[in-house]
Design an enzyme around this catalytic site. Structure first.
Site, PDB file in Angstrom:
ATOM      1  N   HIS A   1      23.318 -19.861  26.961  1.00 32.51           N
ATOM      2  CA  HIS A   1      24.643 -19.214  26.992  1.00 32.51           C
ATOM      3  C   HIS A   1      24.799 -18.558  28.362  1.00 32.51           C
ATOM      4  CE1 HIS A   1      26.060 -19.779  22.796  1.00 32.51           C
ATOM      5  NE2 HIS A   1      24.787 -20.136  22.670  1.00 32.51           N
TER       6      HIS A   1
ATOM      7  N   CYS B   1      28.011 -16.884  19.488  1.00 32.37           N
ATOM      8  CA  CYS B   1      27.544 -16.894  18.103  1.00 32.37           C
ATOM      9  C   CYS B   1      28.106 -15.676  17.400  1.00 32.37           C
ATOM     10  CB  CYS B   1      26.012 -16.879  18.062  1.00 32.37           C
ATOM     11  SG  CYS B   1      25.375 -16.683  16.393  1.00 32.37           S
TER      12      CYS B   1
ATOM     13  N   HIS C   1      19.194 -24.583  25.858  1.00 29.38           N
ATOM     14  CA  HIS C   1      20.497 -24.227  25.260  1.00 29.38           C
ATOM     15  C   HIS C   1      20.845 -22.831  25.768  1.00 29.38           C
ATOM     16  CE1 HIS C   1      23.344 -24.144  21.678  1.00 29.38           C
ATOM     17  NE2 HIS C   1      23.229 -22.846  21.943  1.00 29.38           N
TER      18      HIS C   1
ATOM     19  N   ARG D   1      31.062 -27.358  17.803  1.00 31.42           N
ATOM     20  CA  ARG D   1      30.370 -26.467  16.850  1.00 31.42           C
ATOM     21  C   ARG D   1      30.137 -25.088  17.473  1.00 31.42           C
ATOM     22  NH1 ARG D   1      26.103 -23.143  16.698  1.00 31.42           N
ATOM     23  NH2 ARG D   1      24.993 -24.579  18.063  1.00 31.42           N
ATOM     24  N   ASP D   2      29.285 -25.024  18.471  1.00 32.01           N
ATOM     25  CA  ASP D   2      28.949 -23.706  19.041  1.00 32.01           C
ATOM     26  C   ASP D   2      30.167 -23.106  19.725  1.00 32.01           C
ATOM     27  OD1 ASP D   2      27.307 -21.588  19.568  1.00 32.01           O
ATOM     28  OD2 ASP D   2      25.926 -22.648  20.882  1.00 32.01           O
TER      29      ASP D   2
ATOM     30  N   ASN E   1      28.641 -21.164  25.798  1.00 31.75           N
ATOM     31  CA  ASN E   1      27.552 -21.974  26.345  1.00 31.75           C
ATOM     32  C   ASN E   1      27.936 -22.343  27.766  1.00 31.75           C
ATOM     33  OD1 ASN E   1      27.609 -22.615  23.315  1.00 31.75           O
ATOM     34  ND2 ASN E   1      25.625 -23.377  23.974  1.00 31.75           N
TER      35      ASN E   1
HETATM   36  P1  HMG Z   1      23.259 -16.247   1.771  1.00 32.99           P
HETATM   37  O1  HMG Z   1      24.432 -15.363   1.438  1.00 32.99           O
HETATM   38  O2  HMG Z   1      21.913 -15.614   1.885  1.00 32.99           O
HETATM   39  O3  HMG Z   1      23.152 -17.526   0.822  1.00 32.99           O
HETATM   40  O4  HMG Z   1      23.595 -16.987   3.122  1.00 32.99           O
HETATM   41  P2  HMG Z   1      23.191 -17.753  -0.688  1.00 32.99           P
HETATM   42  O5  HMG Z   1      22.279 -18.918  -0.945  1.00 32.99           O
HETATM   43  O6  HMG Z   1      22.970 -16.457  -1.428  1.00 32.99           O
HETATM   44  O7  HMG Z   1      24.696 -18.221  -0.942  1.00 32.99           O
HETATM   45  C1  HMG Z   1      25.819 -17.377  -0.740  1.00 32.99           C
HETATM   46  C2  HMG Z   1      27.073 -18.194  -0.860  1.00 32.99           C
HETATM   47  O8  HMG Z   1      27.127 -19.154   0.192  1.00 32.99           O
HETATM   48  C3  HMG Z   1      27.146 -19.000  -2.157  1.00 32.99           C
HETATM   49  O9  HMG Z   1      28.540 -19.130  -2.463  1.00 32.99           O
HETATM   50  C4  HMG Z   1      26.628 -20.354  -1.762  1.00 32.99           C
HETATM   51  O10 HMG Z   1      27.092 -21.411  -2.566  1.00 32.99           O
HETATM   52  C5  HMG Z   1      27.183 -20.476  -0.362  1.00 32.99           C
HETATM   53  P3  HMG Z   1      29.225 -18.213  -3.600  1.00 32.99           P
HETATM   54  O11 HMG Z   1      28.485 -18.592  -4.840  1.00 32.99           O
HETATM   55  O12 HMG Z   1      28.976 -16.794  -3.181  1.00 32.99           O
HETATM   56  O13 HMG Z   1      30.651 -18.637  -3.554  1.00 32.99           O
HETATM   57  N1  HMG Z   1      26.392 -21.354   0.493  1.00 32.99           N
HETATM   58  C6  HMG Z   1      26.913 -22.364   1.204  1.00 32.99           C
HETATM   59  N2  HMG Z   1      28.164 -22.822   1.329  1.00 32.99           N
HETATM   60  C7  HMG Z   1      28.333 -23.888   2.140  1.00 32.99           C
HETATM   61  N3  HMG Z   1      27.339 -24.491   2.820  1.00 32.99           N
HETATM   62  C8  HMG Z   1      26.081 -24.052   2.704  1.00 32.99           C
HETATM   63  C9  HMG Z   1      25.826 -22.944   1.869  1.00 32.99           C
HETATM   64  N4  HMG Z   1      24.707 -22.276   1.537  1.00 32.99           N
HETATM   65  C10 HMG Z   1      25.061 -21.303   0.694  1.00 32.99           C
HETATM   66  N5  HMG Z   1      25.100 -24.654   3.398  1.00 32.99           N
HETATM   67  C11 HMG Z   1      23.416 -18.840   4.599  1.00 32.99           C
HETATM   68  C12 HMG Z   1      22.668 -17.874   3.700  1.00 32.99           C
HETATM   69  C13 HMG Z   1      22.386 -19.560   5.447  1.00 32.99           C
HETATM   70  C14 HMG Z   1      24.213 -19.817   3.749  1.00 32.99           C
HETATM   71  C15 HMG Z   1      24.377 -18.001   5.490  1.00 32.99           C
HETATM   72  O14 HMG Z   1      23.655 -16.970   6.099  1.00 32.99           O
HETATM   73  C16 HMG Z   1      25.032 -18.829   6.546  1.00 32.99           C
HETATM   74  O15 HMG Z   1      25.826 -19.705   6.251  1.00 32.99           O
HETATM   75  N6  HMG Z   1      24.754 -18.539   7.831  1.00 32.99           N
HETATM   76  C17 HMG Z   1      25.264 -19.348   8.921  1.00 32.99           C
HETATM   77  C18 HMG Z   1      25.331 -18.550  10.169  1.00 32.99           C
HETATM   78  C19 HMG Z   1      25.772 -19.419  11.302  1.00 32.99           C
HETATM   79  O16 HMG Z   1      26.290 -20.512  11.138  1.00 32.99           O
HETATM   80  N7  HMG Z   1      25.582 -18.903  12.539  1.00 32.99           N
HETATM   81  C20 HMG Z   1      25.962 -19.612  13.721  1.00 32.99           C
HETATM   82  C21 HMG Z   1      25.139 -20.829  13.989  1.00 32.99           C
HETATM   83  S1  HMG Z   1      23.557 -20.464  14.736  1.00 32.99           S
HETATM   84  C22 HMG Z   1      23.904 -20.319  16.422  1.00 32.99           C
HETATM   85  O17 HMG Z   1      25.045 -20.302  16.815  1.00 32.99           O
HETATM   86  C23 HMG Z   1      22.770 -20.309  17.404  1.00 32.99           C
HETATM   87  C24 HMG Z   1      22.602 -21.641  18.121  1.00 32.99           C
HETATM   88  O18 HMG Z   1      23.782 -22.027  18.807  1.00 32.99           O
HETATM   89  C25 HMG Z   1      21.450 -21.547  19.129  1.00 32.99           C
HETATM   90  C26 HMG Z   1      21.562 -20.303  20.027  1.00 32.99           C
HETATM   91  O19 HMG Z   1      22.542 -20.181  20.764  1.00 32.99           O
HETATM   92  O20 HMG Z   1      20.662 -19.473  19.913  1.00 32.99           O
HETATM   93  C27 HMG Z   1      22.257 -22.777  17.137  1.00 32.99           C
HETATM   94 MG    MG Z   2      24.345 -21.291  20.776  1.00 30.16          MG
END
Ligand code: HMG
Ligand code: MG
Length: 289
Positions: A208, A239, A206, A14-15, A248
């Site tokens: 990086h 990310c 966690h 994933r990450d 990571n």
């Molecule tokens: P948004 O644009 O505010 O959401 O995004 P929305 O509710 O307005 O929906 C927009 C579109 O996304 C719609 O589709 C929804 O259906 C769809 P459209 O009608 O435009 O075709 N949608 C989804 N599709 C699939 N699965 C879903 C989903 N939700 C809405 N669950 C949202 C808000 C949270 C969805 C968006 O910002 C997002 O997906 N962000 C993810 C970002 C991400 O994954 N970042 C990396 C992971 S975090 C990380 O790496 C840190 C970590 O490792 C720890 C660290 O290192 O710090 C964990």
């Molecule tokens: Mg991370």
């Protein structure tokens, strides 16, 4: 301490893969998870059920979950930012879900397009649904040391959001040094602040490895009683919404360091090396293509 168990959570699929420039094929992701399944991890983070527009690299999460060969004793987990993600994760038979927010408002906005308070509004139905289906919930807290958009984060700010994640029912809080800005002193202060609210047994590191301090940071957490760390095979990762976030910390390097300190991670080194080689080949191929 000798022989004491340290749990390593493998987050590479994933990450590690969410930030690759080239999309890795679904078959390769499945093979990677299958190789990791033989290593001895208790938990493998397989993918994310997020918007494909935000993270196109993991748009095939459901197909990956459907294609892997599940081993007894391994929990296959997924990131879920909202109810829609939780429902898809449930349908894919994820064994654990991870909600994710930030200690920094700016990163929360950039990463999941909402405030920290709004992220908790989205989490409430996930936690409720998870309870109903008896699925453990993990809580990720990003930018516990520094935010790429708004700068340094105080230990108290990180501790307060960690406490909120714990209070709503996360069984473990993973403290994300998202851009690898931490060093042993700052990681120690932040972790101690978190442990004023959350028991050390429910805290994971966690880290990086942007500044090559992740192993030192893990070592700094050990005297504080932290016994769970997230690592990525071959040190993959970053990310997409955190400029400068490199991989990571490498799983193999972490396992070697912890073994050298006398800890037992319960991993099969030869199989870990196999998975490490395969993960490296994936990103080398992807960098060439
Ligand atoms: P948004 O644009 O505010 O959401 O995004 P929305 O509710 O307005 O929906 C927009 C579109 O996304 C719609 O589709 C929804 O259906 C769809 P459209 O009608 O435009 O075709 N949608 C989804 N599709 C699939 N699965 C879903 C989903 N939700 C809405 N669950 C949202 C808000 C949270 C969805 C968006 O910002 C997002 O997906 N962000 C993810 C970002 C991400 O994954 N970042 C990396 C992971 S975090 C990380 O790496 C840190 C970590 O490792 C720890 C660290 O290192 O710090 C964990
Ligand atoms: Mg991370």
């Amino acid at each position: 301490m000798a022989g004491e168990y340290v749990r390593m959570v493998e987050v590479g699929p994933r990450d590690g893969l969410q930030n690759q420039r080239q999309v890795i094929s679904t078959e390769s992701k499945i093979r990677l998870v299958d190789l990791l399944s033989k290593v001895g991890f208790g938990t493998i983070e397989v993918s994310s059920f997020v918007s494909a527009r935000w993270v196109p690299q993991l748009a095939d999460a459901a197909a990956v979950f459907a294609g892997i060969t599940r081993r007894d004793g391994v929990v296959y987990s997924a990131l879920t930012p909202n109810l829609k993600g939780f429902e898809t994760a449930l349908a894919a038979k994820a064994g654990e879900v991870a909600i994710f927010t930030s200690a920094s408002e700016a990163f929360c906005q950039k990463n999941i397009n909402c405030t920290i308070d709004e992220s908790f509004e989205r989490f409430a139905p996930i936690v409720e649904g998870a309870k109903k289906h008896d699925i453990p919930v993990r809580g990720y807290l990003s930018c516990v040391i520094r935010c790429p958009y708004s700068g340094d984060v105080t230990p108290d700010a990180a501790a307060r959001v960690a406490d909120r994640l714990y209070q709503i029912g996360c069984r473990e809080i993973s403290l994300g040094d998202t851009i690898g800005a931490g060093e042993p002193c700052s990681i120690t202060k932040m972790t101690m602040a978190v442990c004023d609210y959350v028991p050390a047994a429910a805290v994971a590191g966690h880290f990086h490895d942007t500044n090559a301090r992740a192993l030192d940071n893990i070592e700094a957490c050990l005297p504080l009683g932290i016994r769970a760390f997230d690592t990525a095979i071959a040190g993959l990762g970053g990310c997409p919404y955190a400029p400068g976030a490199k991989g990571n910390v490498s799983t193999l390097d972490t396992e070697k360091m912890l073994a050298g300190l006398g800890f037992d991670c319960g991993l099969d080194t030869a199989r870990l090396e196999d998975a490490d080689r395969f993960a490296r080949s994936l990103v080398t191929q992807s960098a060439r293509s």
